[in-house]
Each structure stands twice: as structure tokens, then as C-alpha cells.
Motif scaffolding. Sequence first.
Motif, PDB file in Angstrom:
ATOM      1  N   SER A 237      37.235  36.012 -21.140  1.00  0.00           N
ATOM      2  CA  SER A 237      38.230  36.948 -20.710  1.00  0.00           C
ATOM      3  C   SER A 237      39.551  36.176 -21.116  1.00  0.00           C
ATOM      4  CB  SER A 237      38.363  37.463 -19.261  1.00  0.00           C
ATOM      5  OG  SER A 237      39.378  38.034 -18.859  1.00  0.00           O
ATOM      6  N   GLY A 238      40.666  36.846 -21.349  1.00  0.00           N
ATOM      7  CA  GLY A 238      41.989  36.320 -21.498  1.00  0.00           C
ATOM      8  C   GLY A 238      42.800  36.241 -20.284  1.00  0.00           C
ATOM      9  N   ALA A 239      43.425  35.086 -19.751  1.00  0.00           N
ATOM     10  CA  ALA A 239      44.262  35.047 -18.788  1.00  0.00           C
ATOM     11  C   ALA A 239      45.329  35.998 -18.754  1.00  0.00           C
ATOM     12  CB  ALA A 239      44.819  33.691 -18.504  1.00  0.00           C
ATOM     13  N   GLU A 240      45.966  36.432 -19.896  1.00  0.00           N
ATOM     14  CA  GLU A 240      47.156  37.212 -20.025  1.00  0.00           C
ATOM     15  C   GLU A 240      46.670  38.653 -20.168  1.00  0.00           C
ATOM     16  OE1 GLU A 240      50.073  35.906 -19.616  1.00  0.00           O
ATOM     17  OE2 GLU A 240      49.167  34.133 -19.259  1.00  0.00           O
ATOM     18  N   ASP A 241      45.415  39.215 -20.123  1.00  0.00           N
ATOM     19  CA  ASP A 241      45.041  40.431 -20.300  1.00  0.00           C
ATOM     20  C   ASP A 241      45.483  41.254 -19.256  1.00  0.00           C
ATOM     21  OD1 ASP A 241      43.537  42.752 -20.825  1.00  0.00           O
ATOM     22  OD2 ASP A 241      41.751  41.648 -21.188  1.00  0.00           O
ATOM     23  N   TYR A 260      30.800  32.302 -17.689  1.00  0.00           N
ATOM     24  CA  TYR A 260      32.073  32.971 -17.975  1.00  0.00           C
ATOM     25  C   TYR A 260      33.191  31.670 -18.416  1.00  0.00           C
ATOM     26  CZ  TYR A 260      34.144  31.665 -13.733  1.00  0.00           C
ATOM     27  OH  TYR A 260      34.662  31.385 -12.271  1.00  0.00           O
ATOM     28  N   LYS A 261      33.991  32.556 -19.183  1.00  0.00           N
ATOM     29  CA  LYS A 261      35.254  31.467 -19.458  1.00  0.00           C
ATOM     30  C   LYS A 261      36.234  32.366 -19.712  1.00  0.00           C
ATOM     31  CE  LYS A 261      34.358  27.876 -22.150  1.00  0.00           C
ATOM     32  NZ  LYS A 261      34.175  27.132 -23.607  1.00  0.00           N
ATOM     33  N   ILE A 262      37.630  31.757 -19.272  1.00  0.00           N
ATOM     34  CA  ILE A 262      38.816  32.541 -19.218  1.00  0.00           C
ATOM     35  C   ILE A 262      39.930  31.605 -19.957  1.00  0.00           C
ATOM     36  CG2 ILE A 262      40.705  33.324 -17.774  1.00  0.00           C
ATOM     37  CD1 ILE A 262      38.974  33.865 -15.501  1.00  0.00           C
ATOM     38  N   PHE A 263      40.245  32.147 -21.107  1.00  0.00           N
ATOM     39  CA  PHE A 263      41.229  31.391 -22.014  1.00  0.00           C
ATOM     40  C   PHE A 263      42.662  31.444 -21.498  1.00  0.00           C
ATOM     41  CE2 PHE A 263      37.195  31.850 -24.141  1.00  0.00           C
ATOM     42  CZ  PHE A 263      37.285  30.640 -24.985  1.00  0.00           C
ATOM     43  N   ASP A 264      43.443  30.715 -21.260  1.00  0.00           N
ATOM     44  CA  ASP A 264      44.861  30.854 -20.854  1.00  0.00           C
ATOM     45  C   ASP A 264      45.830  31.547 -21.826  1.00  0.00           C
ATOM     46  OD1 ASP A 264      44.282  29.282 -18.686  1.00  0.00           O
ATOM     47  OD2 ASP A 264      44.808  27.202 -19.397  1.00  0.00           O
TER      48      ASP A 264
END
Length: 292
Positions: A237-241, A260-264
Amino acid sequence: MYSQCFINKQSTFRKRTFWYLGCLVLMSCITACSTPAQRLDMRAEDYGMQRRVLLGDAFNHIAYVKISRPESHRLHVYIEGDGRPWLGGKYISKDPTTKRPLALSLAKLDPENVLYLGRPCYMGLEQDGICNEKYWTSARYSAAVTASMSAALKQVVDEYDIRVTSLIGYSGGGSLAMLMASDTYAPIIPTLESVVTLSANLDVAAWVKMHRYLPLSESLDPMQLGYTSGINFLHYSGAEDDNIPPSHLLKFVEKHGGQYKIFDDADHSCCWVELWPELLAQEVESLGRVAE
């Protein structure tokens, strides 16, 4: 004599220049006038992928396949987002096919055997068979769609003697990937070992409520289904989504587990294509080998 030769060369240069410019204009016109499905065909052909029409369960599916490593007996299956179900949020689209096939761009970067699997009624099939508008609006994640996607995939798995299958879904394609991996549908594809989602809609009810959309009344919701422990799940997921926020992913993982991993610096569409080669090499490939 010299002057005449120089003039002739200039004239020839001008003619060639006009000819090249004319070709460029013509190609631009052809591209602009072509449908999203036709442009997908052209892109997939450029990527070295073979176009197929697969019969699923009551629906036909357009698919593109590239078997680069038959000896691996592995298959990475890419499923695209929802495309354009609505126009301007008011009118149902006559053709829901995406104009920006992000999942196809991801498949291009994958050195493994790949299948880009189209949905029922997408990619030029909007008037095919029993297709109607509900299959890209209220029933886009329905049992009928999920069963047909699974049946179409099973054909390719059997044809190429695939022993390990990974589903990779972007946005709404991630929803379908999870539905296909649920307890109800996973048995259709016994080779299924892993599911990877990017910016996926894993909590449909929460997504509909957040955007105040019409309920997807004929659709299944990944949040409400069950999943076996034999399949490995990895969610990005994207942090800015601001379309499908990371909070939806966290709620899903809290209930169902999975990595899971969230990209800044990522949002709903950026920057998955740029990130994908490294993610494939370092995380996705190893995920598919955990269950062996």
C-alpha cells in the motif's frame, strides 16, 4: 551542374521529411482513434505476449500470455484494476476497459512466465454473451465473475503444466485475486501458492462508505471471506493513497493475517512500476517459494 544537384538533394530531403511527418501524424491518429482494448492489444504485442480468448465459467476472457521459462513450471498471473466503470461518477461507461493498464506494465517487467488475465466483459467484450453493465458496476466482484476468472486461469495452468501459481492484483484486481484465493474458489486452482496485492480494495464496504459510492450490492467482499493457511499473502500500500488508504489494509491484515508493507512516497498508482523490479526480485519470488 553542382547547383542543380544541390537543389535536387534539398527537394528529396524535403519530400522524405514530409513523408516521415505524415507517417507520424497518421500513427497518432490511429492511436487516438483506437479503443482501449485495441491499444492493450498493441502494447501486449510489443511486450512479446500472445493474445488468447479463454472460456471461463459462462464468460469469455481476453488474456495475454508469455512463457519465458517453461522449465520453471511457475506462472505469475496479473489482474488489472477496475478501469472505467463510471464516467464522471454519473454515467455508466459503455466500455470499462482501462486506458492506463498498470498491471500490464508490471507484467512486462517480470522475467517469469506471465499471464495477464482479463475480466469478463472487459477488453472489447462488453457486448459478448451474457455481458451487461452490472458486471463492471454492482457485480464487478461477484461470485460469477470470480468463478469465471478462476476457470479461465485453470485452463492455462493445465495447458502449460504449471505447478506453482501466484496471483498479482492491482487495485480492484487485488480484490479479485483475494476472492480467487478464498476458501470457496482456491480449490479450483490447486497450484495456487501466493497472492500479492498492490493498492488493493480489500475492504469493499469501507471503501464504498468512504467515497459515498453506490453499494456494490451484487459483489463479494474480501474482508468477509475466509482464507486457508496454505497460501502466502503479501499486500503493498502507499501512504499517500487517498483512493484506498492504508488503514483499510491494516484492518484487513488484523483480521486475516498476511505480510504487508506501506511505502511512504507511494500513492494509488505511483510508483509501483518503478518499485516492481526490486520487489519482484527480493520479495515476490521468495514468497512463491515458501510453500515448496
